[in-house]
Structures are given as C-alpha cells and as structure tokens.
Design a protein around this motif. Structure first.
Motif, PDB file in Angstrom:
ATOM      1  N   GLY A  32       0.804  -1.323   0.039  1.00 19.47           N
ATOM      2  CA  GLY A  32      -0.129  -0.004   0.106  1.00 19.47           C
ATOM      3  C   GLY A  32       0.812   1.405   0.214  1.00 19.47           C
ATOM      4  O   GLY A  32       1.156   1.864  -1.047  1.00 19.47           O
ATOM      5  N   PRO A  33       1.230   1.999   1.214  1.00 20.06           N
ATOM      6  CA  PRO A  33       0.787   1.539   2.265  1.00 20.06           C
ATOM      7  C   PRO A  33      -0.624   1.275   2.642  1.00 20.06           C
ATOM      8  O   PRO A  33      -1.601   2.105   2.286  1.00 20.06           O
ATOM      9  CB  PRO A  33       1.381   2.229   3.518  1.00 20.06           C
ATOM     10  N   VAL A  34      -1.187   0.284   3.222  1.00 20.00           N
ATOM     11  CA  VAL A  34      -2.598  -0.046   3.625  1.00 20.00           C
ATOM     12  C   VAL A  34      -2.811  -1.094   4.784  1.00 20.00           C
ATOM     13  O   VAL A  34      -1.954  -1.616   5.233  1.00 20.00           O
ATOM     14  CB  VAL A  34      -3.462  -0.480   2.689  1.00 20.00           C
ATOM     15  N   PHE A  35      -3.890  -0.778   5.598  1.00 22.58           N
ATOM     16  CA  PHE A  35      -4.246  -1.772   6.639  1.00 22.58           C
ATOM     17  C   PHE A  35      -5.147  -2.717   6.142  1.00 22.58           C
ATOM     18  O   PHE A  35      -6.062  -2.360   5.414  1.00 22.58           O
ATOM     19  CB  PHE A  35      -4.646  -0.986   7.939  1.00 22.58           C
ATOM     20  N   THR A  36      -5.217  -4.048   6.547  1.00 20.76           N
ATOM     21  CA  THR A  36      -6.397  -5.243   6.151  1.00 20.76           C
ATOM     22  C   THR A  36      -6.863  -5.356   7.015  1.00 20.76           C
ATOM     23  O   THR A  36      -8.148  -6.255   7.122  1.00 20.76           O
ATOM     24  CB  THR A  36      -5.457  -6.048   5.391  1.00 20.76           C
ATOM     25  N   ALA A  37      -6.411  -5.362   8.436  1.00 19.42           N
ATOM     26  CA  ALA A  37      -7.194  -5.792   9.584  1.00 19.42           C
ATOM     27  C   ALA A  37      -7.447  -4.525  10.533  1.00 19.42           C
ATOM     28  O   ALA A  37      -8.722  -4.592  11.016  1.00 19.42           O
ATOM     29  CB  ALA A  37      -6.359  -6.795  10.494  1.00 19.42           C
ATOM     30  N   MET A  38      -6.825  -3.539  10.822  1.00 19.28           N
ATOM     31  CA  MET A  38      -7.175  -2.325  11.503  1.00 19.28           C
ATOM     32  C   MET A  38      -7.701  -1.464  10.698  1.00 19.28           C
ATOM     33  O   MET A  38      -6.653  -0.368  10.172  1.00 19.28           O
ATOM     34  CB  MET A  38      -5.935  -2.066  12.275  1.00 19.28           C
ATOM     35  N   GLN A  39      -9.055  -1.100  10.554  1.00 16.20           N
ATOM     36  CA  GLN A  39      -9.473  -0.302   9.605  1.00 16.20           C
ATOM     37  C   GLN A  39      -9.390   1.190   9.989  1.00 16.20           C
ATOM     38  O   GLN A  39      -9.529   2.313   9.158  1.00 16.20           O
ATOM     39  CB  GLN A  39     -10.890  -0.748   9.210  1.00 16.20           C
ATOM     40  N   THR A  40      -9.111   1.467  11.311  1.00 16.16           N
ATOM     41  CA  THR A  40      -8.978   2.789  11.562  1.00 16.16           C
ATOM     42  C   THR A  40      -8.206   3.588  10.669  1.00 16.16           C
ATOM     43  O   THR A  40      -8.093   4.733  10.363  1.00 16.16           O
ATOM     44  CB  THR A  40      -8.785   3.015  13.147  1.00 16.16           C
ATOM     45  N   GLY A  41      -6.827   3.227  10.601  1.00 16.10           N
ATOM     46  CA  GLY A  41      -5.708   3.756   9.795  1.00 16.10           C
ATOM     47  C   GLY A  41      -6.247   3.992   8.394  1.00 16.10           C
ATOM     48  O   GLY A  41      -5.879   4.995   7.952  1.00 16.10           O
ATOM     49  N   ASN A  42      -6.969   2.916   7.742  1.00 22.71           N
ATOM     50  CA  ASN A  42      -7.581   3.105   6.359  1.00 22.71           C
ATOM     51  C   ASN A  42      -8.461   4.336   6.174  1.00 22.71           C
ATOM     52  O   ASN A  42      -8.601   5.189   5.321  1.00 22.71           O
ATOM     53  CB  ASN A  42      -8.207   2.039   5.873  1.00 22.71           C
TER      54      ASN A  42
END
Length: 233
Positions: A32-42
């Motif tokens: 990504g950078p991207v989150f796949t579990a912790m969606q707050t970051g997305n």
C-alpha cells in the motif's frame, strides 16, 4: 458465552494476534501502504489521500474498507448459521480465514513491494486479505475474550497502564489474569509486526509471509478441535 469459556480461549487469541501483526507488516510494507485488519488507519489514509497529502493511494484504503465490510457481512451470516445448525463455527471460521489468506498469498506471488501506487494485483491481494479480516473481526467479537480482540491493542494497552501502579485505577485493575492478557495482547501484536518486518527486511517474498500467517491460523483451528464446541447463546 460464559466468561470462563471465553477466557479459556485466550491462548488461541494471542496466537491469532501474532498473525495480525504478520499480515499488517505485509500490508503496510508491501501492498500500500494500507491496513487490512485495523481499519481505523484506512479511514485516515483515505482522508489523507483525498487531499493529496503524503503521496498516499486512495484506491488501496478504499478497496480495503469495502472488502472488510463484505467480509464482516459474510462472517456474521456464516457464523450465525453455523452456530444455529450446531456446527463448530469457531473452527470453521478460522479455516475459511486461513484459506482466504492463502488465496491472497497466491494473488501476491511474485509481486514486488510498492509504496505509493498499487497495481491491480496488489489491490486484489488487499481485497482478499481485508475480506479475511472482516471475518476475523466478527469471530473475535462473537467470542468476546476480554482484552484480546486480536486486531488492535489500544484498549489493552490503555487498560494495562491504567490498571497498573502507574494509573492506579481500581476499576481497571482486575487481577493478574487480566494484566497477563493485556500484556500478551500488546506483546503478540509487537512480535507479529517485528517478525513480519524482519521477513520483509530480509527481502523474502510477501507471498511467503502470507502463507506463514495462513498456516498459523489453520494450526490454531486444528489445535482447538479437541476442545468443547462454542455457543454464544
């Protein structure tokens, strides 16, 4: 679910927390950078990307958020139906998650890490992982193991600090078992992230890291098989 049964799940949830760290290392450092579990970051990445700050992709967090919602809906319907039919919903949900992470590994085979503009295959990998972790988050919510949601550590870290001699909050100081779970939650996420980052730093393929995470989740499912079936009602 009875509190005693939920607490008995703690060791399994600690191991699952490690896999979150592994997968998020792959997501942040290669996809990504991207989150796949912790969606707050997305949610934040999407906001930053929409105003063009940080060179962040808008596509990556959008795909992750959408796939996560799909995964959570699938997980809720699947696990509710399995439990209603008296099947081993916890084990089956973990097997489905492990298979999806393995599919993501296949999608990521031969991919090179990106840091700004993910390709279609990067986005496809993100979508499959986020679907898997949408299911995982439903699984974690349904078992309700105190201090071990497996996909975030903010609450556990807060409770660990506030309930300690530093915070001296009597409401949150619930004994050694609670302190151990909170510390294990934070430590497991750190260990998974450290291991995943070390893997990527060594130049090993992201697909291999995802296969490791898939195998660990599958092992947790197999390890739980001899234990009693879980029912939330």
């Amino acid at each position: 679910m009875q509190a005693k049964a939920a607490v008995a799940l703690a060791p399994y949830m600690v191991v699952l927390t490690v896999t979150t760290g592994l997968v998020e290392a792959a997501s942040l450092l290669a996809l990504g950078p991207v989150f796949t579990a912790m969606q707050t970051g997305n949610v934040l990445f999407l906001g930053f990307g929409l105003v063009g700050e940080g060179g962040l992709s808008v596509a990556a967090p959008t795909v992750s958020l959408g796939a996560f919602v799909v995964g959570a809906a699938i997980g809720a319907r699947l696990e509710t139906r399995l439990e209603a039919d008296r099947h081993r919903w916890f084990v089956i949900a973990l097997v489905v998650e492990a298979l999806l992470v393995a599919v993501a590994a296949g999608t990521a085979w031969g991919l090179h890490p990106v840091h700004r503009a993910p390709t279609t295959r990067h986005l496809a990998t993100i979508a499959v992982l986020s679907t898997a972790f949408g299911i995982r988050n439903v699984t974690s919510l349904r078992v309700q193991v105190p201090d071990l949601p497996t996909t975030l550590v903010t609450r556990a870290m807060t409770a660990l600090t506030a309930g300690s001699v530093l915070g001296h909050d009597a409401l949150l100081a619930r004994g050694r078992a609670a302190t151990a779970r909170r510390a294990a939650s934070v430590g497991a996420m750190f260990a998974g992230g450290l291991a995943g980052a070390s893997w990527m730093h060594a130049g090993w393929p992201v697909a291999g890291l995802l296969l490791v995470a898939s195998a660990v989740v599958l092992l947790v499912a197999v390890a739980y098989l001899p234990r009693p079936r879980l029912y939330t009602h």
